[in-house]
Design a protein around this motif. Structure first.
Motif, PDB file in Angstrom:
ATOM      1  N   ASP A  13     -28.805   2.364  -7.236  1.00 53.45           N
ATOM      2  CA  ASP A  13     -28.793   2.867  -6.213  1.00 53.45           C
ATOM      3  C   ASP A  13     -29.773   2.470  -5.138  1.00 53.45           C
ATOM      4  OD1 ASP A  13     -28.650   4.945  -3.921  1.00 53.45           O
ATOM      5  OD2 ASP A  13     -27.516   5.998  -5.106  1.00 53.45           O
ATOM      6  N   PRO A  14     -29.713   2.246  -4.041  1.00 55.18           N
ATOM      7  CA  PRO A  14     -31.054   1.882  -3.180  1.00 55.18           C
ATOM      8  C   PRO A  14     -31.694   3.083  -3.093  1.00 55.18           C
ATOM      9  CG  PRO A  14     -29.061   1.108  -2.206  1.00 55.18           C
ATOM     10  CD  PRO A  14     -28.578   1.824  -3.320  1.00 55.18           C
ATOM     11  N   GLN A  15     -31.136   4.371  -3.198  1.00 61.39           N
ATOM     12  CA  GLN A  15     -32.124   5.559  -2.973  1.00 61.39           C
ATOM     13  C   GLN A  15     -32.878   5.883  -4.168  1.00 61.39           C
ATOM     14  OE1 GLN A  15     -32.702   6.728   0.210  1.00 61.39           O
ATOM     15  NE2 GLN A  15     -31.378   5.146   0.572  1.00 61.39           N
ATOM     16  N   THR A  16     -32.542   5.134  -5.360  1.00 63.21           N
ATOM     17  CA  THR A  16     -33.500   5.497  -6.431  1.00 63.21           C
ATOM     18  C   THR A  16     -34.843   5.297  -6.331  1.00 63.21           C
ATOM     19  OG1 THR A  16     -31.603   4.604  -7.752  1.00 63.21           O
ATOM     20  CG2 THR A  16     -33.801   4.724  -8.975  1.00 63.21           C
ATOM     21  N   PRO A  17     -35.630   6.452  -6.552  1.00 60.76           N
ATOM     22  CA  PRO A  17     -37.241   6.117  -6.648  1.00 60.76           C
ATOM     23  C   PRO A  17     -37.488   5.197  -7.334  1.00 60.76           C
ATOM     24  CG  PRO A  17     -36.409   8.537  -7.084  1.00 60.76           C
ATOM     25  CD  PRO A  17     -35.256   7.692  -7.137  1.00 60.76           C
ATOM     26  N   LEU A  18     -38.487   4.297  -6.758  1.00 62.22           N
ATOM     27  CA  LEU A  18     -38.970   3.027  -7.386  1.00 62.22           C
ATOM     28  C   LEU A  18     -39.738   3.238  -8.935  1.00 62.22           C
ATOM     29  CD1 LEU A  18     -39.995  -0.017  -7.298  1.00 62.22           C
ATOM     30  CD2 LEU A  18     -42.275   1.023  -6.463  1.00 62.22           C
ATOM     31  N   LEU A  19     -40.315   4.783  -8.999  1.00 64.42           N
ATOM     32  CA  LEU A  19     -40.704   5.049 -10.380  1.00 64.42           C
ATOM     33  C   LEU A  19     -39.741   4.844 -11.420  1.00 64.42           C
ATOM     34  CD1 LEU A  19     -42.707   6.514 -12.317  1.00 64.42           C
ATOM     35  CD2 LEU A  19     -41.369   8.683 -11.396  1.00 64.42           C
ATOM     36  N   GLY A  34     -45.036  12.492 -13.354  1.00 64.14           N
ATOM     37  CA  GLY A  34     -45.967  13.665 -13.484  1.00 64.14           C
ATOM     38  C   GLY A  34     -45.147  14.862 -12.923  1.00 64.14           C
ATOM     39  N   CYS A  35     -44.877  15.053 -11.447  1.00 62.72           N
ATOM     40  CA  CYS A  35     -44.576  16.031 -10.903  1.00 62.72           C
ATOM     41  C   CYS A  35     -43.014  15.998 -10.031  1.00 62.72           C
ATOM     42  CB  CYS A  35     -45.639  16.538  -9.783  1.00 62.72           C
ATOM     43  SG  CYS A  35     -45.754  15.484  -8.592  1.00 62.72           S
ATOM     44  N   GLY A  36     -43.031  14.443  -9.734  1.00 63.85           N
ATOM     45  CA  GLY A  36     -41.791  14.244  -9.035  1.00 63.85           C
ATOM     46  C   GLY A  36     -41.819  14.783  -7.298  1.00 63.85           C
ATOM     47  N   GLY A  38     -44.790  13.887  -5.421  1.00 67.82           N
ATOM     48  CA  GLY A  38     -45.897  13.230  -5.019  1.00 67.82           C
ATOM     49  C   GLY A  38     -47.284  13.798  -4.908  1.00 67.82           C
ATOM     50  N   SER A  39     -47.222  14.960  -5.610  1.00 64.25           N
ATOM     51  CA  SER A  39     -48.442  15.844  -5.539  1.00 64.25           C
ATOM     52  C   SER A  39     -49.447  15.425  -6.573  1.00 64.25           C
ATOM     53  CB  SER A  39     -48.114  17.343  -5.908  1.00 64.25           C
ATOM     54  OG  SER A  39     -47.420  17.744  -4.950  1.00 64.25           O
ATOM     55  N   CYS A  40     -49.171  14.789  -7.755  1.00 62.01           N
ATOM     56  CA  CYS A  40     -50.209  14.279  -8.841  1.00 62.01           C
ATOM     57  C   CYS A  40     -50.944  13.148  -8.678  1.00 62.01           C
ATOM     58  CB  CYS A  40     -49.514  15.132 -10.343  1.00 62.01           C
ATOM     59  SG  CYS A  40     -48.353  13.613 -10.906  1.00 62.01           S
ATOM     60  N   GLY A  41     -49.937  12.119  -8.399  1.00 63.98           N
ATOM     61  CA  GLY A  41     -50.767  10.720  -8.596  1.00 63.98           C
ATOM     62  C   GLY A  41     -50.132   9.995  -9.747  1.00 63.98           C
ATOM     63  N   ALA A  42     -49.857  10.413 -10.718  1.00 60.37           N
ATOM     64  CA  ALA A  42     -49.569  10.079 -11.992  1.00 60.37           C
ATOM     65  C   ALA A  42     -48.654   8.799 -11.916  1.00 60.37           C
ATOM     66  CB  ALA A  42     -48.796  10.852 -13.128  1.00 60.37           C
ATOM     67  N   CYS A  43     -47.871   8.802 -10.810  1.00 61.99           N
ATOM     68  CA  CYS A  43     -46.880   7.452 -10.832  1.00 61.99           C
ATOM     69  C   CYS A  43     -47.379   6.467  -9.652  1.00 61.99           C
ATOM     70  CB  CYS A  43     -45.540   7.998 -10.443  1.00 61.99           C
ATOM     71  SG  CYS A  43     -45.742   8.778  -8.621  1.00 61.99           S
ATOM     72  N   ILE A  44     -48.728   6.428  -9.296  1.00 64.87           N
ATOM     73  CA  ILE A  44     -49.240   5.496  -8.282  1.00 64.87           C
ATOM     74  C   ILE A  44     -49.029   4.004  -8.923  1.00 64.87           C
ATOM     75  CG2 ILE A  44     -51.353   4.843  -7.143  1.00 64.87           C
ATOM     76  CD1 ILE A  44     -51.871   7.497  -6.935  1.00 64.87           C
ATOM     77  N   VAL A  45     -48.598   3.103  -8.031  1.00 66.72           N
ATOM     78  CA  VAL A  45     -48.617   1.815  -8.046  1.00 66.72           C
ATOM     79  C   VAL A  45     -49.209   1.329  -6.977  1.00 66.72           C
ATOM     80  CG1 VAL A  45     -46.884   1.884  -9.963  1.00 66.72           C
ATOM     81  CG2 VAL A  45     -46.133   1.568  -7.481  1.00 66.72           C
ATOM     82  N   ILE A  52     -49.360   3.426  -3.714  1.00 60.24           N
ATOM     83  CA  ILE A  52     -48.208   4.401  -3.438  1.00 60.24           C
ATOM     84  C   ILE A  52     -47.597   5.234  -4.550  1.00 60.24           C
ATOM     85  CG2 ILE A  52     -45.813   3.975  -2.775  1.00 60.24           C
ATOM     86  CD1 ILE A  52     -47.790   3.433  -0.452  1.00 60.24           C
ATOM     87  N   LYS A  53     -47.089   6.398  -4.317  1.00 61.96           N
ATOM     88  CA  LYS A  53     -46.622   7.151  -5.465  1.00 61.96           C
ATOM     89  C   LYS A  53     -45.155   6.798  -5.414  1.00 61.96           C
ATOM     90  CE  LYS A  53     -49.943  10.754  -4.165  1.00 61.96           C
ATOM     91  NZ  LYS A  53     -50.145  12.018  -3.393  1.00 61.96           N
ATOM     92  N   SER A  54     -44.792   6.132  -6.555  1.00 66.31           N
ATOM     93  CA  SER A  54     -43.642   5.545  -6.823  1.00 66.31           C
ATOM     94  C   SER A  54     -42.451   6.415  -6.846  1.00 66.31           C
ATOM     95  CB  SER A  54     -43.743   4.360  -7.983  1.00 66.31           C
ATOM     96  OG  SER A  54     -43.974   5.312  -9.204  1.00 66.31           O
ATOM     97  N   CYS A  55     -42.613   7.711  -7.147  1.00 65.60           N
ATOM     98  CA  CYS A  55     -41.656   8.659  -7.011  1.00 65.60           C
ATOM     99  C   CYS A  55     -41.196   9.073  -5.692  1.00 65.60           C
ATOM    100  CB  CYS A  55     -42.088  10.047  -7.808  1.00 65.60           C
ATOM    101  SG  CYS A  55     -43.382  11.214  -6.935  1.00 65.60           S
ATOM    102  N   GLN A  56     -42.066   8.632  -4.813  1.00 65.28           N
ATOM    103  CA  GLN A  56     -41.803   8.828  -3.283  1.00 65.28           C
ATOM    104  C   GLN A  56     -41.289   7.706  -2.403  1.00 65.28           C
ATOM    105  OE1 GLN A  56     -42.257  12.351  -1.900  1.00 65.28           O
ATOM    106  NE2 GLN A  56     -41.787  12.341  -4.415  1.00 65.28           N
TER     107      GLN A  56
END
Length: 180
Positions: A13-19, A34-36, A38-45, A52-56
């Motif tokens: 699905d194109p709306q799937t988060p990159l994460l 991490g949080c889903g 965009g607050s924590c930064g654990a998913c940065i790529v 970029i926060k890949s959950c966002q």
């Protein structure tokens, strides 16, 4: 998009988060959830040179970009940011470290000599272990290493069998561990 220098077409699905595409479809599990929010930064790529926060970001938004994950930075843990973090004993529990590493690598690409203020602004990741004092010094060391002004010690070898590690690291081997 291109992920870690490999062309990828996600049939999701194109709306799937990159994460989730990275973790679930590409098995690039170094990028952490991490949080889903965009607050924590654990998913940065690194997306086109930006942290970029890949959950966002959705797959649709990431279409046509160049994405680098922690695995693409260096599988051997030989990138100067990784070596500096390891040498300064920054990784504690390790959960936030991939996101911090990626944010620091992007920061150093933009600013070859980041100030304390630039590091504080560029590394907004949350870490429950309280690594921040060592983190600033480590990022400055990594920047010096990338400029060629400092040499960092090599990190641990990858691909070590846990049984071999247990033979040489007393804490892993009950027969060699100090008795209390």
């Amino acid at each position: 998009m291109t992920v870690n220098n490999e062309a990828i077409e996600y049939r999701m699905d194109p709306q799937t988060p990159l994460l989730w595409a990275l973790r679930d479809a590409s098995n690039l599990t170094g990028t952490k959830y991490g949080c889903g929010t965009g607050s924590c930064g654990a998913c940065i790529v690194d997306v086109d040179g930006k942290a970029i926060k890949s959950c966002q970001i959705t797959l649709e938004q990431a279409e046509g970009t160049f994405v680098t994950t922690i695995e693409g930075l260096s599988r051997e843990r030989s990138h100067p940011v990784q070596l500096a973090l390891i040498d300064a004993n920054v990784p504690q529990c390790g959960y936030c470290i991939p996101g911090i590493t990626m944010a620091a690598a992007v920061l150093i690409k933009r600013s070859r000599s980041p100030s304390d203020a630039e590091i504080a602004a560029g590394i907004a990741n949350l870490c429950r272990c309280g690594i921040y004092p060592r983190l600033i010094d480590a990022i400055q060391r990594a920047a010096r290493a990338m400029r060629g002004d400092e040499t960092l010690p090599a990190g641990a070898r990858t691909g070590i069998d846990p049984r071999d590690a247990a033979r040489t690291v007393p804490a892993f081997n009950p027969d060699q561990a100090p008795r209390r």
